[in-house]
Scaffold this motif. Sequence first.
Motif, PDB file in Angstrom:
ATOM      1  N   PRO A 119      78.112 -33.380  38.516  1.00 19.80           N
ATOM      2  CA  PRO A 119      78.697 -33.716  37.218  1.00 19.80           C
ATOM      3  C   PRO A 119      77.767 -33.395  36.041  1.00 19.80           C
ATOM      4  CG  PRO A 119      77.907 -35.695  38.286  1.00 19.80           C
ATOM      5  CD  PRO A 119      77.733 -34.568  39.266  1.00 19.80           C
ATOM      6  N   ASP A 120      76.503 -33.137  36.306  1.00 17.23           N
ATOM      7  CA  ASP A 120      75.563 -32.819  35.224  1.00 17.23           C
ATOM      8  C   ASP A 120      75.776 -31.386  34.739  1.00 17.23           C
ATOM      9  OD1 ASP A 120      74.385 -35.324  35.416  1.00 17.23           O
ATOM     10  OD2 ASP A 120      72.904 -34.638  36.892  1.00 17.23           O
ATOM     11  N   PRO A 121      75.641 -31.156  33.430  1.00 16.03           N
ATOM     12  CA  PRO A 121      75.788 -29.788  32.932  1.00 16.03           C
ATOM     13  C   PRO A 121      74.612 -28.917  33.373  1.00 16.03           C
ATOM     14  CG  PRO A 121      75.114 -31.241  31.160  1.00 16.03           C
ATOM     15  CD  PRO A 121      75.378 -32.104  32.352  1.00 16.03           C
ATOM     16  N   ASP A 122      74.861 -27.646  33.412  1.00 14.96           N
ATOM     17  CA  ASP A 122      73.820 -26.685  33.777  1.00 14.96           C
ATOM     18  C   ASP A 122      72.815 -26.594  32.626  1.00 14.96           C
ATOM     19  OD1 ASP A 122      72.285 -24.728  34.877  1.00 14.96           O
ATOM     20  OD2 ASP A 122      73.778 -23.128  34.617  1.00 14.96           O
ATOM     21  N   PRO A 123      71.543 -26.920  32.856  1.00 16.27           N
ATOM     22  CA  PRO A 123      70.564 -26.894  31.764  1.00 16.27           C
ATOM     23  C   PRO A 123      70.334 -25.495  31.188  1.00 16.27           C
ATOM     24  CG  PRO A 123      69.510 -27.519  33.839  1.00 16.27           C
ATOM     25  CD  PRO A 123      70.974 -27.392  34.096  1.00 16.27           C
TER      26      PRO A 123
END
Length: 76
Positions: free
Chosen positions: A6-10
Amino acid sequence: MPAQNPDPDPRSSTGLEPGGGVPPGETPPGEASTSSGAGPWERRRRGWTKGPLFAIVLITLMFAGFFLGYAFFLAR
């Protein structure tokens, strides 16, 4: 179905420095408060502090007066 992160791609997120740091000015604002007591600090009134202070001084003076009177009575 595989679980997705669920974390965005840095690599595609804006405002990130190499290593994951955030430059000044890029941080989001603080959370909005939903409580009714939030707001600027206000100085509280000091309404009842004189009463207890007066009572303490009065009791101390009565205590000292009693012992001074008792000492004076014994010295006669």
